[in-house]
Motif scaffolding. Structure first.
Motif, PDB file in Angstrom:
ATOM      1  N   LEU A   1      21.434  61.220 -84.767  1.00  0.00           N
ATOM      2  CA  LEU A   1      20.577  60.981 -83.588  1.00  0.00           C
ATOM      3  C   LEU A   1      20.697  59.710 -82.769  1.00  0.00           C
ATOM      4  O   LEU A   1      20.672  59.446 -81.754  1.00  0.00           O
ATOM      5  CB  LEU A   1      19.060  61.058 -83.900  1.00  0.00           C
ATOM      6  CG  LEU A   1      18.500  62.658 -84.123  1.00  0.00           C
ATOM      7  CD1 LEU A   1      17.062  62.563 -84.890  1.00  0.00           C
ATOM      8  CD2 LEU A   1      18.405  63.331 -83.005  1.00  0.00           C
ATOM      9  N   VAL A   2      21.130  58.546 -83.507  1.00  0.00           N
ATOM     10  CA  VAL A   2      21.028  57.297 -83.217  1.00  0.00           C
ATOM     11  C   VAL A   2      22.671  56.771 -83.133  1.00  0.00           C
ATOM     12  O   VAL A   2      22.921  55.872 -82.423  1.00  0.00           O
ATOM     13  CB  VAL A   2      20.265  56.246 -83.967  1.00  0.00           C
ATOM     14  CG1 VAL A   2      18.789  56.607 -83.738  1.00  0.00           C
ATOM     15  CG2 VAL A   2      20.627  56.624 -85.268  1.00  0.00           C
ATOM     16  N   TYR A   3      23.528  57.465 -83.631  1.00  0.00           N
ATOM     17  CA  TYR A   3      25.067  57.290 -83.544  1.00  0.00           C
ATOM     18  C   TYR A   3      25.631  58.739 -83.233  1.00  0.00           C
ATOM     19  O   TYR A   3      26.295  59.391 -84.080  1.00  0.00           O
ATOM     20  CB  TYR A   3      25.430  56.726 -85.017  1.00  0.00           C
ATOM     21  CG  TYR A   3      24.842  55.454 -85.327  1.00  0.00           C
ATOM     22  CD1 TYR A   3      25.366  54.169 -84.741  1.00  0.00           C
ATOM     23  CD2 TYR A   3      24.029  55.244 -86.338  1.00  0.00           C
ATOM     24  CE1 TYR A   3      24.867  53.080 -85.179  1.00  0.00           C
ATOM     25  CE2 TYR A   3      23.475  54.067 -86.573  1.00  0.00           C
ATOM     26  CZ  TYR A   3      23.939  52.898 -86.116  1.00  0.00           C
ATOM     27  OH  TYR A   3      23.541  51.729 -86.411  1.00  0.00           O
TER      28      TYR A   3
ATOM     29  N   TYR B   1      29.177  61.020 -85.581  1.00  0.00           N
ATOM     30  CA  TYR B   1      28.822  62.325 -86.533  1.00  0.00           C
ATOM     31  C   TYR B   1      29.070  63.439 -85.839  1.00  0.00           C
ATOM     32  O   TYR B   1      28.752  63.802 -84.522  1.00  0.00           O
ATOM     33  CB  TYR B   1      27.381  62.171 -86.789  1.00  0.00           C
ATOM     34  CG  TYR B   1      26.914  61.191 -87.709  1.00  0.00           C
ATOM     35  CD1 TYR B   1      26.880  61.455 -89.311  1.00  0.00           C
ATOM     36  CD2 TYR B   1      26.903  59.981 -87.395  1.00  0.00           C
ATOM     37  CE1 TYR B   1      26.692  60.437 -89.884  1.00  0.00           C
ATOM     38  CE2 TYR B   1      26.573  58.881 -88.206  1.00  0.00           C
ATOM     39  CZ  TYR B   1      26.427  59.144 -89.561  1.00  0.00           C
ATOM     40  OH  TYR B   1      26.266  58.120 -90.506  1.00  0.00           O
ATOM     41  N   GLY B   2      29.805  64.501 -86.387  1.00  0.00           N
ATOM     42  CA  GLY B   2      30.173  65.885 -85.665  1.00  0.00           C
ATOM     43  C   GLY B   2      29.233  66.702 -86.373  1.00  0.00           C
ATOM     44  O   GLY B   2      28.674  66.576 -87.085  1.00  0.00           O
TER      45      GLY B   2
ATOM     46  N   GLY C   1      23.223  66.254 -91.213  1.00  0.00           N
ATOM     47  CA  GLY C   1      22.380  66.815 -92.176  1.00  0.00           C
ATOM     48  C   GLY C   1      22.838  66.405 -93.627  1.00  0.00           C
ATOM     49  O   GLY C   1      22.146  66.388 -94.747  1.00  0.00           O
ATOM     50  N   LYS C   2      24.107  65.450 -93.696  1.00  0.00           N
ATOM     51  CA  LYS C   2      24.505  64.741 -94.988  1.00  0.00           C
ATOM     52  C   LYS C   2      24.184  63.375 -94.929  1.00  0.00           C
ATOM     53  O   LYS C   2      23.913  62.718 -94.048  1.00  0.00           O
ATOM     54  CB  LYS C   2      25.948  65.039 -94.831  1.00  0.00           C
ATOM     55  CG  LYS C   2      26.550  66.441 -95.056  1.00  0.00           C
ATOM     56  CD  LYS C   2      27.861  66.738 -95.156  1.00  0.00           C
ATOM     57  CE  LYS C   2      28.608  68.071 -95.180  1.00  0.00           C
ATOM     58  NZ  LYS C   2      29.928  68.290 -95.421  1.00  0.00           N
TER      59      LYS C   2
END
Length: 199
Positions: free
Chosen positions: A186-188, A192-193, A198-199
């Protein structure tokens, strides 16, 4: 009047003042006051201040009506901050969540269409059609950021750009994410793909 009775009556005045101020706060949303302010949260914060001052007025009235209670300036400050803190808490958790939450939309849609099940892919299409297209929810969130001065239109950039205030807000969000170990995508979003969420 005994000290115990005085304390109980003072407590009752606090409770009544906060309750009546809460009713006043709710009623403000059914008036035309600040209707042109499209950011629901900001409108609510302004109403909290109005209602908090109303709670002080009620305490002031009680001080004149029940002189034996010895209500003083510290009681005015206490009721102001007690009301403000309590109301801000349930306002953010309740009405503000209802006004902007995807989860609220999802559950409400399923409740109104409970004659058959729906898979996540089908709901994704419904979400895009109704939440984003029909109700222009993304456009509303976008304009909120303009009003909040977190983004602004820059002609030399052919579009909107983030402001210094917006960068400050993002840094605060990232700090909160680290402190409370929330989802980092959400903030980066660039780092993140789909497989890492969730990890």
């Amino acid at each position: 009047m005994t000290e115990r009775k005085r304390l109980l009556l003072t407590f009752a005045v606090y409770v009544c003042s906060i309750f009546l101020a809460s009713v006043f706060f709710i009623l403000l949303f059914h008036t035309a006051l600040l209707k042109n302010l499209n950011v629901f949260f900001y409108r609510g914060c302004f109403f909290i201040l109005l209602a908090a001052f109303f709670s002080v007025v009620l305490m002031f009235a009680a001080a004149h009506l029940f002189k034996s209670l010895k209500i003083s300036a510290k009681d005015f400050f206490c009721v102001f901050f007690l009301f403000s803190g309590f109301t801000l808490g349930w306002f953010v958790l309740g009405p503000t969540t209802v006004e902007r939450s995807i989860s609220v939309f999802m559950l409400s849609y399923m409740e109104q269409n409970d004659e058959k099940g729906i898979d996540s892919e089908a709901f994704g299409n419904i979400f895009y059609q109704k939440y984003i297209s029909d109700f222009a929810a993304f456009d509303k969130r976008f304009q909120e950021q303009v009003v909040s001065k977190n983004i602004k239109f820059a002609e030399n950039e052919d579009g909107y750009v983030i402001t210094k205030n917006g960068r400050l807000i993002v840094n605060i969000f990232r700090l909160m994410s680290k402190l409370f170990n929330t989802e980092k995508w959400l903030v980066y979003p660039n780092e993140y793909g789909e497989k890492t969420i969730g990890k």
